[in-house]
Motif scaffolding. Structure first.
Motif, PDB file in Angstrom:
ATOM      1  N   VAL A  34      -7.322  -0.623   3.334  1.00 20.80           N
ATOM      2  CA  VAL A  34      -7.394  -2.083   3.410  1.00 20.80           C
ATOM      3  C   VAL A  34      -7.020  -2.559   4.802  1.00 20.80           C
ATOM      4  N   GLN A  58      -9.639  -4.353   7.913  1.00 21.25           N
ATOM      5  CA  GLN A  58      -9.412  -5.668   8.511  1.00 21.25           C
ATOM      6  C   GLN A  58      -9.159  -5.582  10.010  1.00 21.25           C
ATOM      7  N   GLU A 109      -1.630  -7.653   2.367  1.00 20.35           N
ATOM      8  CA  GLU A 109      -2.616  -7.403   3.422  1.00 20.35           C
ATOM      9  C   GLU A 109      -3.943  -8.076   3.106  1.00 20.35           C
ATOM     10  N   ALA A 110      -4.362  -8.000   1.833  1.00 21.50           N
ATOM     11  CA  ALA A 110      -5.641  -8.614   1.447  1.00 21.50           C
ATOM     12  C   ALA A 110      -5.599 -10.126   1.642  1.00 21.50           C
ATOM     13  N   ARG A 167      -7.510 -12.037   4.899  1.00 22.98           N
ATOM     14  CA  ARG A 167      -8.548 -13.051   4.714  1.00 22.98           C
ATOM     15  C   ARG A 167      -8.138 -14.383   5.327  1.00 22.98           C
TER      16      ARG A 167
END
Length: 378
Positions: free
Chosen positions: A227, A231, A279-280, A284
């Protein structure tokens, strides 16, 4: 000296763990809540780090350009990179720094788990805790009970024996906590590496669960790395380092979770799971935010460019008008000079033949008579 410093570093973490255990009565839940609170405390710093990392990732193309441009001049490249980082507000070390924060917390938690009498119960200092350990050990050995654990995990065994067989000792020592180390049917003080040797005696959920803890920990750590890398798009040597870390961190978490008490594996699982969600969400959020900031900067640059173009156009028009005015004045001056010269020329050539004598245009005048002196001569 170092042991004293280490003790006072561990004290606030131990107090937090004890608080959650007293509230929930579950050692596993206390670890999960402990991990959550630590994540919340570190969140402002990690948000800043995440923003810097994503910004650096989005600027990787520019960084590569600088590195290629000054490949043969290391000093100039470092200077340009430093200037670029300052202009863009990037701290290349911020992401690395905060990614290692879980390790000292893991170390502190390790001491809290393996020395529950000194750290978790907190009798007022390391020396006081060790005195309680010595008294409990003497009581156990006096009762003819043999301690089988190695020195590193001796306090866990002492605490379990006191909790189960010596209630009077607990009553005599205010601050003693009767800790139940079980969570979901698993003994969180057991080491998963020891479960393999016990499988020969029969398969049980406790053994399977202990083995699964390191595996789940490694899987979640790998997912977290995936993940994070998705990013933070990197190129060149940074990408190679990122791929190496993507495999190193999960393998390290598996190894740590296997050789240490299962409670640390639970911490690592909770840490990785919460980090994946964090983190997600942050990835975003900051990607959208940086895109909006870049779009705003682009619009500002375009507006500034158009403004400068308009100013240049106006200046050019003014210069053209001034040049036209100068040309017009020059032409008028020239025309006036030409008119004056023409007038003079005209004046010079405008007499009649009646007044001319040879080359003298006004020699005769108005009273000139050609035969004025002829009669007199006769």
């Amino acid at each position: 000296m170092l042991s004293t410093i280490g003790y006072y570093i561990c004290v606030p973490f131990a107090a937090l763990m004890r608080l959650f255990y007293n509230l929930t009565g579950s050692y596993g839940v206390a670890i999960i809540l402990f991990t959550l609170v630590i994540k919340l405390i570190l969140l402002p710093f990690q948000m800043k780090s995440k923003k810097s990392m994503i910004r650096m990732s989005r600027m990787s193309g520019k960084i590569q350009e600088i590195q290629k441009k000054y490949a043969n001049n290391q000093a100039k490249m470092n200077e340009e990179m430093q200037r670029f980082y300052q202009e863009e507000g990037i701290n290349p070390m911020s992401g690395c720094l905060w990614s290692f924060i879980p390790f000292p917390i893991l170390l502190a938690l390790y001491y809290i788990i393996r020395e529950p009498i000194v750290y978790f119960m907190n009798f007022g200092g390391r020396a006081a805790g060790q005195a309680v350990v010595a008294a409990a050990k003497e009581l156990i050995q006096g009762a003819g009970i043999e301690l089988t654990a190695n020195a590193a995990y001796e306090q866990i065994e002492i605490a379990k024996i006191i909790n189960s067989q010596f209630p009077d000792f607990i009553a005599q020592h205010e601050g003693w906590v009767n800790v139940d180390y079980h969570f979901l049917g698993l003994d969180l003080t057991a080491q998963p590496s020891s479960a393999f040797g016990q499988l020969s005696g029969g398969v049980s959920w406790m053994l399977i669960g202990l083995i699964l803890i390191p595996i789940v920990s490694g899987a979640l750590s790998f997912l977290l790395s995936k993940v994070t890398m998705s990013q933070n798009k990197m190129e060149g040597s940074a990408a190679a380092s990122g791929k190496m870390m993507m495999w190193m961190m999960p393998l390290m978490s598996i190894y740590i979770a296997f050789i240490m008490p299962a409670a640390l594996g639970v911490y690592w699982i909770a840490q990785s799971a919460l980090s994946i969600v964090q983190e997600a969400i942050m990835g975003r959020f900051y990607t959208n935010k940086l895109e909006a900031e870049e779009a705003a900067r682009y619009e500002a640059r375009e507006a500034d460019r158009k403004r400068r173009q308009e100013e240049a156009r106006i200046l050019q028009e003014q210069q053209r008008q001034q040049a036209a005015q100068k040309q017009s004045l020059k032409e008028k001056r020239k025309a006036a000079q030409e008119a004056k010269a023409a007038k003079a020329k005209k004046a010079a050539t405008s007499t009649t033949e009646a007044g001319r004598v040879g080359d003298r245009p006004y020699a005769r005048g108005r009273s000139y008579k050609a035969d004025r002196y002829d009669s007199e001569q006769e």
